[in-house]
Design an enzyme around this catalytic site. Structure first.
Site, PDB file in Angstrom:
ATOM      1  N   TYR A  86    -109.076 -21.606  58.439  1.00  0.00           N
ATOM      2  CA  TYR A  86    -109.129 -23.029  58.806  1.00  0.00           C
ATOM      3  C   TYR A  86    -108.404 -23.188  60.134  1.00  0.00           C
ATOM      4  O   TYR A  86    -107.206 -22.893  60.223  1.00  0.00           O
ATOM      5  CB  TYR A  86    -108.446 -23.887  57.732  1.00  0.00           C
ATOM      6  N   GLU A 138    -111.373 -16.139  46.885  1.00  0.00           N
ATOM      7  CA  GLU A 138    -111.704 -17.255  47.768  1.00  0.00           C
ATOM      8  C   GLU A 138    -110.884 -17.309  49.061  1.00  0.00           C
ATOM      9  O   GLU A 138    -110.158 -18.274  49.298  1.00  0.00           O
ATOM     10  CB  GLU A 138    -111.540 -18.574  47.013  1.00  0.00           C
ATOM     11  N   ASP A 170    -116.233 -22.161  39.677  1.00  0.00           N
ATOM     12  CA  ASP A 170    -115.495 -22.628  40.864  1.00  0.00           C
ATOM     13  C   ASP A 170    -116.038 -21.881  42.085  1.00  0.00           C
ATOM     14  O   ASP A 170    -115.590 -20.790  42.389  1.00  0.00           O
ATOM     15  CB  ASP A 170    -113.997 -22.343  40.638  1.00  0.00           C
ATOM     16  N   ASP A 229    -110.052 -52.174  30.320  1.00  0.00           N
ATOM     17  CA  ASP A 229    -111.115 -51.869  29.346  1.00  0.00           C
ATOM     18  C   ASP A 229    -111.998 -50.673  29.715  1.00  0.00           C
ATOM     19  O   ASP A 229    -113.058 -50.472  29.119  1.00  0.00           O
ATOM     20  CB  ASP A 229    -112.035 -53.093  29.131  1.00  0.00           C
ATOM     21  N   HIS A 274    -107.256 -17.390  41.758  1.00  0.00           N
ATOM     22  CA  HIS A 274    -106.492 -17.841  40.587  1.00  0.00           C
ATOM     23  C   HIS A 274    -107.301 -17.502  39.350  1.00  0.00           C
ATOM     24  O   HIS A 274    -108.523 -17.355  39.407  1.00  0.00           O
ATOM     25  CB  HIS A 274    -106.226 -19.354  40.669  1.00  0.00           C
ATOM     26  N   ARG A 280    -114.473 -21.403  53.822  1.00  0.00           N
ATOM     27  CA  ARG A 280    -113.998 -20.696  52.622  1.00  0.00           C
ATOM     28  C   ARG A 280    -115.224 -20.193  51.892  1.00  0.00           C
ATOM     29  O   ARG A 280    -116.270 -20.852  51.889  1.00  0.00           O
ATOM     30  CB  ARG A 280    -113.169 -21.638  51.728  1.00  0.00           C
ATOM     31  N   HIS A 335    -103.511 -20.376  51.887  1.00  0.00           N
ATOM     32  CA  HIS A 335    -103.512 -20.361  50.415  1.00  0.00           C
ATOM     33  C   HIS A 335    -103.721 -18.936  49.930  1.00  0.00           C
ATOM     34  O   HIS A 335    -103.993 -18.034  50.711  1.00  0.00           O
ATOM     35  CB  HIS A 335    -104.586 -21.302  49.870  1.00  0.00           C
ATOM     36  N   HIS A 337    -107.837 -29.974  50.064  1.00  0.00           N
ATOM     37  CA  HIS A 337    -108.210 -30.747  48.873  1.00  0.00           C
ATOM     38  C   HIS A 337    -108.926 -32.050  49.236  1.00  0.00           C
ATOM     39  O   HIS A 337    -108.707 -33.085  48.612  1.00  0.00           O
ATOM     40  CB  HIS A 337    -106.978 -31.027  48.003  1.00  0.00           C
ATOM     41  N   HIS A 389    -107.858 -23.900  37.327  1.00  0.00           N
ATOM     42  CA  HIS A 389    -106.683 -23.075  37.606  1.00  0.00           C
ATOM     43  C   HIS A 389    -106.161 -22.684  36.233  1.00  0.00           C
ATOM     44  O   HIS A 389    -105.366 -23.402  35.635  1.00  0.00           O
ATOM     45  CB  HIS A 389    -105.636 -23.841  38.409  1.00  0.00           C
ATOM     46  N   ASP A 448    -116.954 -27.108  47.790  1.00  0.00           N
ATOM     47  CA  ASP A 448    -116.221 -26.414  46.727  1.00  0.00           C
ATOM     48  C   ASP A 448    -116.496 -27.198  45.463  1.00  0.00           C
ATOM     49  O   ASP A 448    -115.961 -28.302  45.269  1.00  0.00           O
ATOM     50  CB  ASP A 448    -114.718 -26.401  47.068  1.00  0.00           C
ATOM     51  N   GLU A 459    -116.075 -18.597  48.068  1.00  0.00           N
ATOM     52  CA  GLU A 459    -115.423 -18.402  46.766  1.00  0.00           C
ATOM     53  C   GLU A 459    -116.433 -18.006  45.700  1.00  0.00           C
ATOM     54  O   GLU A 459    -117.455 -18.671  45.520  1.00  0.00           O
ATOM     55  CB  GLU A 459    -114.729 -19.721  46.354  1.00  0.00           C
TER      56      GLU A 459
HETATM   57  N1  GLY Z   1    -111.543 -25.821  43.532  1.00  0.00           N
HETATM   58  C1  GLY Z   1    -110.201 -25.525  43.441  1.00  0.00           C
HETATM   59  C2  GLY Z   1    -109.905 -24.183  43.916  1.00  0.00           C
HETATM   60  O1  GLY Z   1    -110.744 -23.567  44.522  1.00  0.00           O
HETATM   61  O2  GLY Z   1    -108.874 -23.653  43.663  1.00  0.00           O
HETATM   62 MN    MN Z   2    -112.812 -23.889  44.476  1.00  0.00          MN
HETATM   63 MN    MN Z   3    -110.678 -21.814  43.267  1.00  0.00          MN
END
Ligand code: GLY
Ligand code: MN
Ligand code: MN
Length: 436
Positions: A386, A382, A269, A37, A352, A404, A348, A241, A359, A258, A406
């Site tokens: 690490y 970004e 972001d 529910d 993006h 990071r 990474h 993540h 994304h 983040d 960003e």
């Molecule tokens: N927060 C997701 C990224 O930075 O791609």
């Molecule tokens: Mn991010």
């Molecule tokens: Mn991002």
């Protein structure tokens, strides 16, 4: 705000890219159950919203360019007093044409009677298969029925194609109205990060900082974050993540946040990394300076005409040089870059596309080449470093540091605008904000 006129222009721009004698079928998102529910908060499908501005589930948009009867049709839930009393307002098909500018609208319960006749005689059907099981099956059923009537001269649609290529190319370029919303989302999110920096102190839990971020989003009119917020302190900053957000933060830790809000269906972001007690250690500062230099160099490389990948390559150059200087990477620079030996520390890409989806959609390559940047595109920059807590190749003092930084940029004719510069990223500025 996106005007009704702009939504209409989007539908017409898309129809202008469709083949002659074709039809497009675009479904809304559906409600998803979380547990008994209880539904997840409903979020309209971005493609569907981009073309309609309609934020109810159980709806389908149909585009038939060139049709003399109706080029744009919306199927939506019928008005239902009892259901509306329990679950909230429904627009209903009678009001949809005036409110959303479509040519005609019908109850979703009538789609089985109406849509097959619209498919009949069309040479091409645009439909993104695999995203909506119920509609996938309905369309297969309608086409089968038409096949059964082929002997009586019915023309069956044979050419099925995905519309996303055209639609996502439109979404990649942000209009003035979209840019204004994204700037506002960036400002709200920047304020939220400032609040977290100001309120952070040893002994707090990561989820408490998350609450401060969400507080600022909500107070500013952004009801939802654009994605699950990451608040990773200590070793958790090295988990890209990480969303558990339940560790108690200690003096001497860095915390990586983040988080970005969603405002009127557009995402921000932002990532910032700062010391829980307000003062960077030497090692933290040394790595932080490299990431910051990489990020600033990458932002400086953004201009119309530059290749998408230039931004990433710029971050790699600066990060490799910095890590070599600190002796965290050893050997030949060329080989480190060619064999991607830096990827133990930087695994990474530098960014993006950003828009209605965090994304966001849009091709990064065209005909096997990286795409060139053009005014109106928006994306993140970004880079990060690490150092895994289990990296035994490096001195223990570096381990468990994750950083990071960003920001969100809009490509302009002469360079780019940073839409998220309301939150500091220079070491001195962060320390000053946290001390104050
Ligand atoms: N927060 C997701 C990224 O930075 O791609
Ligand atoms: Mn991010
Ligand atoms: Mn991002």
């Amino acid at each position: 705000m996106i005007s009704a006129t702009e939504f209409k222009q989007r539908r017409h721009a898309l129809m202008g890219r469709m083949d002659g004698n074709s039809i497009a079928i675009i479904p809304s998102a559906n409600e998803v159950m979380r547990n008994s529910d209880v539904d997840y908060p409903f979020r309209q499908d971005s493609d569907f919203y981009y073309l309609t501005g309609f934020d109810e589930p159980e709806a389908v948009l149909v585009l038939i360019p060139g049709s003399e009867v109706a080029e744009t049709l919306l199927f939506c839930r019928a008005k239902d007093q009892k259901m509306e009393l329990w679950n909230g307002y429904r627009c209903g098909p009678d009001d949809a044409p005036t409110r959303y500018g479509v040519d005609d609208a019908f109850p979703i319960d009538d789609i089985n009677e109406i849509l097959p006749s619209l498919l009949e005689g069309r040479a091409k059907t645009y439909y993104a298969i695999g995203r909506n099981k119920i509609l996938d099956e309905s369309i297969a059923g309608w086409v089968n029925d038409l096949r059964g009537r082929a002997r009586s001269g019915v023309q069956i649609p044979t050419d099925f194609s995905d519309l996303n290529h055209h639609l996502h190319d439109l979404r990649l370029f942000k209009s003035a109205a979209e840019q204004a919303i994204m700037r506002q989302a960036g400002e709200i999110s920047a304020r939220a990060h400032c609040r977290a920096m100001q309120l952070c102190e040893p002994g707090m839990y990561e989820y408490q900082l998350e609450a401060d971020i969400l507080h600022e989003f909500h107070q500013s009119g952004a009801r939802l974050p654009a994605y699950n917020s990451i608040v990773g302190s200590g070793d958790n900053a090295c988990v890209l993540h990480y969303v558990e957000n339940r560790r108690k933060m200690e003096a001497g830790d860095l915390v990586l946040i983040d988080a970005g809000c969603e405002l009127e269906y557009y995402a921000a972001d932002i990532t910032r990394t700062f010391p829980v007690n307000g003062v960077f250690t030497q090692e933290q500062a040394a790595l932080y300076r490299i990431v910051l230099e990489a990020q600033k160099a990458a932002i400086a490389s953004v201009k119309a005409g530059a290749h998408w990948n230039v931004v990433h390559d710029t971050t790699v150059d600066v990060i490799v040089d910095g890590l070599m200087e600190l002796k965290l990477l050893k050997g030949s620079r060329e080989e480190i870059i060619e064999k991607r030996r830096y990827s133990d520390f930087y695994m990474h890409r530098a960014g993006h596309w950003l828009g209605m989806d965090v994304h966001d959609v849009g091709a990064y390559r065209i005909d096997d080449h990286w795409r060139c940047l053009e005014p109106g595109m928006t994306f993140t920059v970004e880079p990060g470093i690490y150092v895994s807590p289990s990296n035994s190749d490096v001195d223990a003092r570096w381990r468990g540091i994750g950083i990071r930084i960003e920001d969100n940029v809009l490509v302009t004719k002469s360079g780019c605008d940073v839409m998220t510069d309301g939150v500091p990223k220079e070491i001195d500025d962060i320390q000053r904000l946290m001390a104050g």
